[in-house]
Design an enzyme around this catalytic site. Sequence first.
Site, mmCIF file in Angstrom:
data_model
loop_
_atom_site.group_PDB
_atom_site.id
_atom_site.type_symbol
_atom_site.label_atom_id
_atom_site.label_comp_id
_atom_site.label_asym_id
_atom_site.label_seq_id
_atom_site.Cartn_x
_atom_site.Cartn_y
_atom_site.Cartn_z
ATOM 1 N N ASP A 428 -6.084 -9.968 1.114
ATOM 2 C CA ASP A 428 -5.086 -10.590 0.248
ATOM 3 C C ASP A 428 -5.281 -12.102 0.358
ATOM 4 O O ASP A 428 -6.389 -12.560 0.603
ATOM 5 C CB ASP A 428 -3.673 -10.146 0.654
ATOM 6 C CG ASP A 428 -2.698 -10.149 -0.521
ATOM 7 O OD1 ASP A 428 -2.709 -11.132 -1.284
ATOM 8 O OD2 ASP A 428 -1.925 -9.191 -0.664
ATOM 9 N N HIS A 463 -7.539 -12.954 -2.266
ATOM 10 C CA HIS A 463 -6.909 -13.119 -3.584
ATOM 11 C C HIS A 463 -6.752 -14.593 -3.933
ATOM 12 O O HIS A 463 -6.855 -14.976 -5.083
ATOM 13 C CB HIS A 463 -5.548 -12.426 -3.605
ATOM 14 C CG HIS A 463 -5.651 -10.938 -3.540
ATOM 15 N ND1 HIS A 463 -4.563 -10.115 -3.591
ATOM 16 C CD2 HIS A 463 -6.741 -10.111 -3.413
ATOM 17 C CE1 HIS A 463 -4.950 -8.850 -3.498
ATOM 18 N NE2 HIS A 463 -6.265 -8.825 -3.391
#
Length: 665
Positions: A428, A463
């Site tokens: 992430d 991300h």
Amino acid sequence: MTQFLPRTRLTLCTTLVLGGLLAGCDNNSSHTVDRSAAPQKLQVPTLAFDDTSITLAWEKPTTASGEIKDYNVYMNGKLLGSTLDNQDKHSPAKPYIDNFYTKFDADNWHVRVKFHNFTADSTDGLKPDTEYKFTVRTVYADGKESVDSETLTQRTSKTPHVIDVKAEGAVDNGTTVNTTIIQQAIDSCTIQVYPEGCKVLLSGGVFKSGALFLHSDMTFEIAEGAKLLGSENPADYPVAKGYYLYPYLIQGEMLTKRPPSLLNVLEANDHGHTEAGTFKNIRIVGKGSIDGNGWVAGLSTSKPAATFTDELGNELPQIRASSSTKVSSDGILAKNQTQAAIDEGVALDDAYKNRRSSMMTLRGVSNLYVGGLTVLNPAYHGVMALESENVVMHGLQHKTYDGNNADGIEFGNSQNVMVFNNFFDTGDDSVNFAAGYGAGVEEFSQKAQSGAWIFNNYFREGHGAVVAGSHTGAWIEKIVAENNVMYLTDVGLRMKSRPYYGGGARDVLFRDNAMKDIGGNEPFIFTIAYSADTNDTLPAKEPAQFRDITVYNITIDGSNKKSSIAVDGMTQAAMDTAYGFDLGRDAYHKNFDFEDVKFRNVKATAIGFLHDSQFKNVTFDNVLNGAQAWSFGEGVSNVKVKDSVNDQTITTTGAQTITLDGATQ
């Protein structure tokens, strides 16, 4: 170009006792020597020293008489060495950054990052409880040096008492659960019993454990070759000892309590808020690893390989990119904790979102240092520092790709943090900042997430590299991210929120960074249409906003999926229709300053709801699909574009779109 730096840096001239660490400094400055060409604000980051090592950091010179090549560090008047050579020894990011320029920048197009930190250790002659004086000089391409920086004086700590958990009966076979023995070692490691300081040490093999809880004035070390492995049993992470993310209500009820992480600093009866300073002076260090045992290896059942070879030829782990509907087949601890919550009557989505343990939850700490470790396979998030102050994350390796929600480092409502020399390959966001959301922020007087310095890191998969939000309510502010390399990251600078979360991000400087193959989304995104977070809340008084953002001297090569710069917002009417809230005005952003930014092999911009901003000397080489580089849509007001082919100010009306050719030089 606005040059913003946080007004407050991490405090140096304090006296701290921690795990044998006694620190004091007095900087002797001269008022007669012009030191503007020398490194500025030489400092020892908070707790970045022990009995045989001291780490230094500094800002670049105010002026320079030529191209800066390196820095030389002197101890007691004698040359210790250059920063570049020192980084080869101490930084896990440095070999990847070197490889980036060797392999991907044959035409010398990218910004060249500068390293501005240095670690002196026992190989340099450092001894316990001894005072040393340091200066640093700028080194130019012709080999000449600047004058000395101001002098910094630092004492190494005393040698601490060491409690080796193996000597206390812990078994390092990777199967025996050692929670009780390790916790007893932690509880006995106090400054009252050991005034010289105390360290709990894991050395040898693999120590399996459930949730552990640290306290003030101690060091926890996982030595090289050792691993702290999380138990797969949910009972070893009792929810009663866990924490609430925030103290406020959601739809009339408290947030779901989360279980503790593998390593914790938490009050015994957490209620969603702990004042910074409740705990103090904690170091979590070592060259070993901490493994959350969250997921099975391999990206999927059809791609079961546990590792892959990266761009440097090293093996990196890869774990399942899972979800609530697949956790039963993909998870280990994640599966077991989710199922245990379901067995208690918790709905699947809530169980998945709130009942998985993270790697570390460190709350309410004043003076916190986490350094050297390799972080592997968390069931949820990585390292979280909540409501803390004076925090340093140094030389960590985050190898958590592609674990669901596996952020690298998260800061929540904390002040004065530093992140440097880290390697990120995460499932992430890599470095994420949060500050609460909605009306609860004001009701509980939550503090802003304020003051961050992020430098000399290598951001790989993730991300977003540097990320503000989605929880923006109390404001995320005063961030400097400089001299980093980003390769394969989905987004370089990412800001995200929902309109009704309120607050936003402000006073951000993103400079001297190189980015390549930003493959998932956009190099830059500023969105209040973020929808991945399912929390609902009473709305803030005004919509979220991003403002006073400076992006300077950046290179971006390759981003073929979405816009090169994406900015969005919403009208007052649209927010009322979407959410049922009247927030009093449109959601728009303002005071963006992009200067000397180079794009190539990217898509056009998609900029809307932006006011009072400028794009100066922003160039585009090869905009994909033959499009014009600039696209301005709804809600744009007083935005200036100035380069070798443009010199105009853009204001759109209604749904109007204005496009412009981009300059190539």
